[in-house]
Each structure stands twice: as structure tokens, then as C-alpha cells.
Scaffold this motif. Structure first.
Motif, PDB file in Angstrom:
ATOM      1  N   VAL A  33       8.145   5.608  32.749  1.00  0.00           N
ATOM      2  CA  VAL A  33       7.570   6.786  33.407  1.00  0.00           C
ATOM      3  C   VAL A  33       8.489   7.264  34.533  1.00  0.00           C
ATOM      4  O   VAL A  33       8.888   8.436  34.584  1.00  0.00           O
ATOM      5  N   PHE A  49      12.497   4.368  21.507  1.00  0.00           N
ATOM      6  CA  PHE A  49      11.513   4.759  22.524  1.00  0.00           C
ATOM      7  C   PHE A  49      12.071   5.703  23.605  1.00  0.00           C
ATOM      8  O   PHE A  49      11.624   6.849  23.723  1.00  0.00           O
ATOM      9  N   ASN A  67      -1.614  13.623  37.878  1.00  0.00           N
ATOM     10  CA  ASN A  67      -0.399  14.397  37.612  1.00  0.00           C
ATOM     11  C   ASN A  67      -0.261  14.594  36.110  1.00  0.00           C
ATOM     12  O   ASN A  67       0.181  13.704  35.404  1.00  0.00           O
ATOM     13  N   LEU A 122       0.825   4.401  25.698  1.00  0.00           N
ATOM     14  CA  LEU A 122       1.687   4.842  26.798  1.00  0.00           C
ATOM     15  C   LEU A 122       2.526   6.043  26.369  1.00  0.00           C
ATOM     16  O   LEU A 122       2.624   7.048  27.075  1.00  0.00           O
ATOM     17  N   ASN A 123       3.110   5.931  25.192  1.00  0.00           N
ATOM     18  CA  ASN A 123       3.960   6.999  24.671  1.00  0.00           C
ATOM     19  C   ASN A 123       3.176   8.298  24.489  1.00  0.00           C
ATOM     20  O   ASN A 123       3.688   9.388  24.756  1.00  0.00           O
ATOM     21  N   LEU A 151       2.941  10.043  27.653  1.00  0.00           N
ATOM     22  CA  LEU A 151       4.223  10.581  28.097  1.00  0.00           C
ATOM     23  C   LEU A 151       4.628  11.830  27.318  1.00  0.00           C
ATOM     24  O   LEU A 151       5.279  12.712  27.860  1.00  0.00           O
ATOM     25  N   THR A 152       4.262  11.899  26.042  1.00  0.00           N
ATOM     26  CA  THR A 152       4.753  13.014  25.231  1.00  0.00           C
ATOM     27  C   THR A 152       3.762  14.174  25.179  1.00  0.00           C
ATOM     28  O   THR A 152       4.093  15.282  25.548  1.00  0.00           O
ATOM     29  N   LYS A 183       1.938  14.755  29.014  1.00  0.00           N
ATOM     30  CA  LYS A 183       2.786  14.512  30.193  1.00  0.00           C
ATOM     31  C   LYS A 183       1.942  14.012  31.361  1.00  0.00           C
ATOM     32  O   LYS A 183       2.101  14.450  32.495  1.00  0.00           O
ATOM     33  N   TYR A 200       1.611  11.648  33.748  1.00  0.00           N
ATOM     34  CA  TYR A 200       2.377  10.567  34.369  1.00  0.00           C
ATOM     35  C   TYR A 200       1.481   9.621  35.160  1.00  0.00           C
ATOM     36  O   TYR A 200       1.809   8.458  35.323  1.00  0.00           O
ATOM     37  N   ALA A 226      -0.088   7.336  32.492  1.00  0.00           N
ATOM     38  CA  ALA A 226       1.008   6.535  31.931  1.00  0.00           C
ATOM     39  C   ALA A 226       1.434   5.469  32.936  1.00  0.00           C
ATOM     40  O   ALA A 226       1.697   4.322  32.562  1.00  0.00           O
ATOM     41  N   GLY A 227       1.465   5.854  34.218  1.00  0.00           N
ATOM     42  CA  GLY A 227       1.811   4.887  35.258  1.00  0.00           C
ATOM     43  C   GLY A 227       0.814   3.743  35.298  1.00  0.00           C
ATOM     44  O   GLY A 227       1.195   2.578  35.383  1.00  0.00           O
TER      45      GLY A 227
END
Lengths: 288, 320
Positions: free
Chosen positions: A134, A221, B49, B272-273, B276-277, B280, B282, B285-286
Motif C-alpha cells: 500500500v 503482484f 481514504n 488486499l489486491n 488496491l485495484t 483504491k 488505501y 488495504a492498510g
């Protein structure tokens, strides 16, 4: 008489055991090879032939599929292979050189932070790279380094696992006397490393170059999160693209050819160097 | 290091400087490319975020809200992250148990003088090969081979074993079996080679002594080989675990990132991916990364202590 009987029994027992063991080995060999065999067969068949049914033997469209895949408009596989090659070979060189340098620094010199530095590297060895993804993506966006190969190459300077391998290897092949006598001859520290230590480390460096090349070539990844321009994509991203495309419209012969092209470079290197690579698997992990 | 060497090193204090110079590139790269991003990741987990369509929401400090959200049930009452951790563990076990059992068997076969297996180099070359194959390409290959119009279904239909094509990729159990089969094929050769090296490191006289004492091969295995192999076995299991929690490429490609059917093959890193994709997000994901970090740190601690125990004791193993 009784003794004879017993040894006869033991012989038969051993024979049966051997047959069983070879059967297991042959089954596993079959399992390992059958999917790749089917890949090669299917990459030699046209879309129509593939739709028509199963075949265990190759058909004559290999060159045609290769041509179609190589010149495909949406998936530029030669460009992808070139990109992957540039990234993977840069990683292989940086990883091995700097891991050897770090291992040498910690192995040969005495300094205050030597032990903490070593323990730190050992401690972070097991942390998966996805955990920092991230922040890494955000940082690269801020630095405007997306669609750039640098964020995929530079991190390979710090590879704890390769460092550990090099350190283990140095402990077994690099006596301190060699370094000291080179110093007496007036060689500078960097020259000693580059001209005396690196040649001694050659086998370890070669093995790790292969492993890090393969790892980077196969890496999916992080590159998938950073590269979205068509001309910057690497091979695994193209493979993933193939998967998400509308499947029914695809020429399947071409799809098999893409997969074959993706794994072929590594496969060829492996078939040439397998003995050496297999030996290298254990050298770092198990000492003595 | 002998005493003499230590004296030699002490004699040249300028050396200390070179030690630092040689390790600086590694640490500089690690700090910039891993440590700082890691801290940024943790920091991010405390912020809202994300992107909603074209509008950017946040970043706005929300404390531990992301973690609360991560562990609270969704509309259908399932807690996403627990489900995906569960999937990851199941997929890992389905691949890792046969992987270690088969590798152990093969390692014993290959090192047995009595069996005297021929063609070892060939077998080793074959079983290690899948380890180097690109996971995403291997997974794509399985997808094409096992698709409803793929050769496996053609074969099944042709032989009359099924009436209509089996949609392997939409059945929970077959998707899981395919993923574990790939993981098994990719890793059992590697494990075999590691365990073989471990067995070859055991003093041969121990096996001879067991034979003289009339131990059967089963007894020798359980009483001699296995106990002495324990350290390497622990190392193998735990590195396999750490590889397991990172499981991504194979299920991601096979299921097009959605973990079908019904997210039963969705792993933690795929989750997680996704954050992120697609969104977005974050912040979330964090939060997932923090959980992942805690688990892998705990696993590393176990490795570390088991390895340090191993290094304290090797002399005892070899002396007998």
C-alpha cells in the motif's frame, strides 16, 4: 533351510517395495509433465482443431500459432518478454552483487552495528512483500514512478534471503587470510571485493542470479499495480489480461502459445542447467 | 573465527568504516523501498481514504474505524477477512499436507541404500521443474485445460463418463482442489530436495547401528530419521506457511480475481489486491496489511526460535 526361506521372503519383499516405489515415482512424473505436454500439444493445434476435440498428438499449426501470437495487436508479447527480460536481468545483477557486498561487509569487518545489522536482516527475512504494498504504491505515485521499471528493479538491492545464502556460502569458502594477504599486497577494499572475493563466490552468485531472475520474471503482484501502459507491461500482466478478456472470442491456439511463450525462457534455462540449479537449492538452506 | 583472526581484525581499525560502507546500499534500499512504505501502510490504516466513482473520499483520520469495519459482519452476516483467512488456510492445508508427506516419502526413498533407486537425477529434474514455472501462466493453463470447452471436458465427454461438460471453475470443491494441486505440484519437488539434504546430513553410522540392532525400516524412520530431521522439518513447514499466507497468483488468475464460486477461493492477499485495484481504498488495504503483518511476524518468531535452537545443538547430532 529356514534361513534360506527367510532370505527368499526378504528378497521378494524388497522387490515388491521397489515396484511400488517406482510406480509412485512414475505417477508423480506423469503428474508433473502431463499438463505441460498438453500445453505443447495444444499450442500446435488451430482453434478449429481445438474445438473439435481432444488430441494426444501434435498437429501442424505450431508455426502459425507462433506467428499469430507474436504479432497479436492487443497483447504485445515480444514487448512484454523484452520488458520482463530487462527487469529480471537487472534484478538478478543488483540482487547478487549487493547481497554479496552486504554479506562480505558483515562477514569480514568488525564494527559496532555488525550484530544488530545482521539480526535486523534475519528478522525481516520472513515478512511478506505484500505487507508494504500500500505504502509502496502511494510513494511511487507521489514520485511519479508508475509505469517505470525503476520501482521494480531498485528494491532488489535489499534481498534478505539472498544475503543469508551469500553469508552462509562465505562462511564455508572465504578464509580471512585471503583478504588480509591481499591487503598486505596493497589492494584497496573495493578492489579486494571485486577482484578477489567475487570470483571465489562465482558458484553462489550464478545460482542466485538464476533464482532471482526467475522470481522477477514470474512476479505478478507489484508489477500489476504499477504498470498499466501497454508498452510497459510484463509477461505475467499480459497472461492475466488474457484471463480477463472475453474468452469465447479468442483463438485458443494463440492462447496456448502465449502461455508457452511465457514459461519457455525459464524452461530452457532449467533444462540446460537443472543439475546445477538443483544443487543450488540446498546449498544455502541446509548447512554442511 | 579463530583467535588469530580476531587479533588481525582488531589491528586495523580503519576496517570498521568499510564495514559500514559495504552494508549501506542494502540498508538504504531496504529503508526506502520497504521500511518507509511499511510505515506508510500502517499510517494509512488509520485513515479513511478511497475513491467512489470519480470522487476522492478523504484522507481523513478515523482512528481504528477501518479495523472495526474489517472485523464486523457485512449484509449477509459474514466477516470478510475471517472468511478469506479461512479460505487461505484451507487451500494451504490441502496443498501443504500432501506436499510434505509426499516429499518426506520421496526423500526416504531416494536416500535408502536398500532400495537403491535408479534414475534419481531424472526424477529430481522432473519434480523440481514446476517450481520455476510462472505461477500465473501455470494457473492460466489450468484454466484453459479445465474450462467447460477445454480438453479435460472433451476427454470426459468422449469417454462417456459425464453427460454434459463439468464446469470445474464454478464448483467450490473442484476449484479448491485445482488450486491445491497446482501449489502441490509447484512445491513438493523443492521440499523433497531440502529433506533429502537433511537426511543425507544425518550420520550414516546411526542407520547402521539401527540395522544391527534389528530395527525394521518403519522403526528406523520413526525412531532415527524423523527425530533428527525435526529442525529442517520445522523450517520447511514454517516457510511453507509464510508462502501460504501470501497465496495470490494461482487463485487470482484461475478465478479472475473474484474467488469464485461465491468467494470461496478468495485469499487474504486477493482481498488486499481488490482494495488496491478496484476501489483504491488505501485505508482498508492498510488495515488488511497490518493484520497480515502481525500474523507473519508471529510466524517468523516461531521460525527464529526454532532455528536458533537448531544452531545451538548441531554438535550433539553429529557426535554419536
Amino acid at each position: 533351510m529356514k534361513n534360506n526361506d527367510q532370505s527368499e521372503k526378504a528378497r521378494i519383499h524388497l522387490l515388491m517395495l521397489r515396484i511400488l516405489v517406482y510406480a509412485i515415482l512414475l505417477f508423480l512424473t506423469f503428474l508433473c509433465l502431463v499438463f505441460f505436454y498438453m500445453l505443447i500439444i495444444n499450442s500446435s493445434r488451430s482453434n478449429a482443431q481445438l474445438q473439435a476435440g481432444f488430441s494426444a498428438l501434435p498437429q501442424g499449426n505450431f508455426i502459425k500459432n507462433l506467428k499469430n501470437a507474436w504479432t497479436d495487436a492487443s497483447i504485445n508479447i515480444p514487448r512484454g518478454m523484452l520488458n520482463s527480460f530487462i527487469i529480471a536481468s537487472s534484478c538478478a545483477i543488483l540482487t547478487t552483487y549487493f547481497s554479496a557486498l552486504t554479506a562480505y561487509g558483515i562477514h569480514i569487518y568488525d564494527f559496532k552495528l555488525k550484530k544488530p545489522a545482521f539480526l535486523f536482516i534475519m528478522a525481516v527475512m520472513m515478512i511478506p512483500p505484500q505487507v508494504s504494498a500500500v505504502g509502496f504504491i502511494q510513494l511511487m505515485m507521489k514520485l511519479k514512478l508508475t509505469n517505470n521499471f525503476l520501482p521494480l528493479i531498485v528494491p532488489s538491492i535489499a534481498a534478505p534471503v539472498v544475503f543469508f545464502y551469500m553469508k552462509q556460502y562465505m562462511e564455508s569458502v572465504l578464509p580471512y587470510e585471503i583478504v588480509e594477504s591481499a591487503r598486505i599486497d596493497g589492494a584497496g577494499e573495493f578492489r579486494i571485493f571485486n577482484q578477489i572475493v567475487l570470483p571465489i563466490m562465482k558458484p553462489a552468485i550464478a545460482v542466485q542470479m538464476i533464482f532471482s531472475f526467475v522470481q522477477s520474471w514470474n512476479n505478478y503482484f507489484i508489477p500489476a499495480l504499477l504498470l498499466d501502459k501497454a508498452e510497459m507491461k510484463t509477461v505475467p500482466i499480459m497472461i492475466a489480461q488474457l484471463r480477463s478478456a472475453d474468452y469465447s472470442k479468442f483463438d485458443m491456439g494463440k492462447v496456448y502459445m502465449f502461455i508457452l511463450l511465457a514459461i519457455l525462457p525459464v524452461l530452457i534455462v532449467y533444462l540446460i542447467l537443472s543439475r546445477f540449479i538443483i544443487k543450488g537449492v540446498t546449498a544455502g538452506a541446509v548447512k554442511g | 573465527m579463530s583467535k588469530e583472526e580476531k587479533v588481525l581484525k582488531k589491528k586495523s581499525p580503519r576496517n570498521a568504516k568499510w564495514g559500514y560502507i559495504f552494508i549501506i546500499p542494502f540498508f538504504a534500499a531496504y529503508i526506502c523501498c520497504t521500511l518507509i512504505p511499511q510505515l506508510m501502510t500502517f499510517y494509512n490504516s488509520l485513515f479513511m481514504n478511497y475513491r467512489d466513482g470519480l470522487t476522492q473520499v478523504g484522507p481523513k483520520f478515523v482512528g481504528l474505524q477501518n479495523f472495526v469495519k474489517l472485523f464486523s459482519p457485512d449484509n449477509s452476516g459474514t466477516i470478510g477477512i475471517l472468511k478469506y483467512f479461512g479460505n487461505t488456510i484451507i487451500l494451504w492445508l490441502m496443498g501443504a499436507i500432501p506436499q510434505i508427506v509426499v516429499a518426506m516419502l520421496l526423500a526416504v526413498f531416494f536416500t535408502s541404500y536398500r532400495l537403491n533407486i535408479k534414475g534419481q537425477q531424472f526424477f529430481k529434474t522432473v519434480i523440481y521443474m514446476p517450481n520455476l514455472i510462472m505461477a500465473s501462466a501455470f494457473s492460466m493453463l489450468f484454466f484453459t485445460l479445465f474450462s467447460p470447452v477445454g480438453p479435460v471436458n472433451q476427454l470426459l465427454l468422449g469417454a462417456g463418463w459425464v453427460d454434459k461438460a463439468v464446469d470445474f471453475l464454478n464448483i467450490k470443491i473442484s476449484v479448491r482442489v485445482l488450486i491445491s494441486l497446482m501449489n502441490f505440484l509447484m512445491w513438493f519437488g523443492n521440499t523433497t530436495i531440502l529433506l533429502m539434504a537433511g537426511i543425507q546430513g544425518i550420520d550414516q553410522s546411526l542407520f547402521d547401528a539401527a540395522m544391527v540392532d534389528g530395527a525394521s525400516s518403519t522403526q528406523t524412520f520413526f525412531r532415527v530419521t524423523l527425530p533428527l530431521l525435526r529442525p529442517i522439518l520445522i523450517y520447511t513447514v514454517i516457510t511453507a506457511m509464510i508462502g501460504g499466507i501470501q497465496m495470490f497468483d494461482v487463485p487470482q488468475i484461475l478465478t479472475k480475481g473474484i474467488g469464485m464460486p461465491n468467494r470461496t477461493s478468495m485469499t487474504v492477499v486477493m482481498y488486499l489486491n481488490n482494495y488496491l485495484t478496484t476501489s483504491k481504498n488505501y485505508g482498508m488495504a492498510g488495515a488488511v496489511s497490518v493484520v497480515l503483518f502481525i500474523i507473519s511476524a508471529a510466524l517468523s518468531l516461531v521460525v527464529y526460535s526454532s532455528l536458533s535452537r537448531q544452531y545451538k545443538k548441531p554438535a550433539r547430532h553429529r557426535k554419536y
